[in-house]
Design a protein around this motif. Structure first.
Motif, PDB file in Angstrom:
ATOM      1  N   LYS A   1      38.562  23.046  42.136  1.00  0.00           N
ATOM      2  CA  LYS A   1      37.731  21.851  42.400  1.00  0.00           C
ATOM      3  C   LYS A   1      37.808  20.866  41.238  1.00  0.00           C
ATOM      4  O   LYS A   1      37.815  21.290  40.076  1.00  0.00           O
TER       5      LYS A   1
ATOM      6  N   ILE B   1      34.370  27.090  49.232  1.00  0.00           N
ATOM      7  CA  ILE B   1      33.279  27.827  48.588  1.00  0.00           C
ATOM      8  C   ILE B   1      32.085  26.934  48.256  1.00  0.00           C
ATOM      9  O   ILE B   1      31.178  27.355  47.543  1.00  0.00           O
TER      10      ILE B   1
ATOM     11  N   MET C   1      29.476  36.596  49.943  1.00  0.00           N
ATOM     12  CA  MET C   1      29.712  35.839  48.716  1.00  0.00           C
ATOM     13  C   MET C   1      28.367  35.513  48.092  1.00  0.00           C
ATOM     14  O   MET C   1      27.382  35.302  48.813  1.00  0.00           O
TER      15      MET C   1
END
Ligand SMILES: *Cc1c(COP(=O)(O)O)cnc(C)c1O
Length: 229
Positions: free
Chosen positions: A36, A79, A161
Motif C-alpha cells: 500500500k 486487506i 484475519m
C-alpha cells in the motif's frame, strides 16, 4: 543486491527463524508483502526478487497497480476497510479479500464476482481486542457470519484475519494472537476446510507465528516507512 531485495530476504529469514523456534516448517507460513502507498516499480522489484503475494488497502490505488502490472502469476489480497460501493472492483480484480466483517459486503462480493474467475477467497476480519474504533466482527458474532459466508456461491471462506491492539510486550502480543487462534480452531470444527490464519505484521510476526499464523502481512520491514495517508 537492491535494498528492497535485502529487506525482503531478511523478512523471510525472520519468518524462518520464528518457525524453527516454534517447531514449525518454514513453508507453513506465507509472506504477504503489503505494498500500500508504494509505486508499481517497488512491487516489480519485489517480484524480481521472487515475491508473489501482495496486500493492498486502498481500492483505486490497488486496481491501478494491478492493471498496470498485469501479471497473472501474482496473487492480490485486499486487506483494507471496505465500502459497499467498492465491492465490484474488489470482486473483479482481487484473488483474496481478507477484511470481510459483515454479511452485506460478503453478499455483494459473491454477486459481483465475474463468472469466468474462480471463487473469491475470503478471510473474516475479527476485532480481537474489542477496540470500538476498529474494523472486524466480534468473536461472539463470528460463527454466524462464517456460516453465512460459506453459503455464498462465489466465495470460498479460507480463514480469519486480525489486526490486534498495538502492544510492545511479546507475551501480550502472544496473548492476543492466541485468542484468534482459539477462535480459528473452534471454527475449523464446523468448517474443516479453513486453512488460513492471517496475523502478524512487521512488529509482531514472531509472536504471531508462535501462536499459529499461516500468513504474515509485512509492509514497512520490506518497503520502508510509508508517508502518512
Ligand atoms: C499496513 C498493514 C499491514 C502492514 O503493516 P506493517 O507494520 O507496515 O508491516 C498489515 N496488515 C494490514 C491490515 C495493514 O493495513
Amino acid at each position: 543486491m537492491s535494498d528492497l531485495t535485502v529487506r525482503l530476504q531478511s523478512s523471510q529469514q525472520r519468518i524462518n527463524a520464528a518457525c524453527t523456534e516454534a517447531g514449525r516448517e518454514a513453508d507453513s507460513v506465507t509472506l504477504l508483502a503489503v505494498s500500500k502507498t508504494k509505486p508499481a516499480a517497488a512491487i516489480l522489484e519485489a517480484v524480481a526478487a521472487g515475491q508473489r503475494c501482495f496486500g493492498e488497502n486502498y481500492v483505486q490505488e490497488a486496481v491501478d497497480k494491478i492493471v498496470a502490472i498485469a501479471n497473472p502469476q501474482l496473487e492480490w489480497h485486499f486487506i483494507g476497510p471496505i465500502q459497499s460501493n467498492k465491492t465490484r472492483l474488489l470482486a473483479e480484480h482481487f484473488d483474496w479479500v481478507q477484511s470481510v466483517d459483515r454479511i452485506k459486503i460478503a453478499k455483494r462480493l459473491s454477486e459481483q464476482r465475474p463468472s469466468h474467475l474462480t471463487p473469491l477467497k475470503i478471510c473474516i476480519q475479527v476485532n480481537i481486542s474489542d477496540e470500538p474504533q476498529k474494523a472486524g466482527i466480534s468473536l461472539e458474532a463470528l460463527p454466524d457470519l462464517a456460516q453465512q459466508v460459506t453459503e455464498l456461491p462465489n466465495l470460498q471462506l479460507r480463514g480469519l484475519m486480525a489486526i490486534p491492539a498495538d502492544v510492545d510486550d511479546y507475551q501480550a502480543q502472544r496473548a492476543q494472537f492466541k485468542r484468534l487462534n482459539t477462535a480459528f480452531i473452534n471454527l475449523q470444527q464446523h468448517h474443516p476446510e479453513l486453512d488460513t490464519l492471517s496475523m502478524g505484521m512487521s512488529g509482531d510476526l514472531e509472536a504471531a507465528i508462535a501462536e499459529g499464523a499461516t500468513m504474515v502481512r509485512i509492509g514497512t520491514a520490506i518497503f520502508g516507512a510509508r508517508a502518512p495517508k
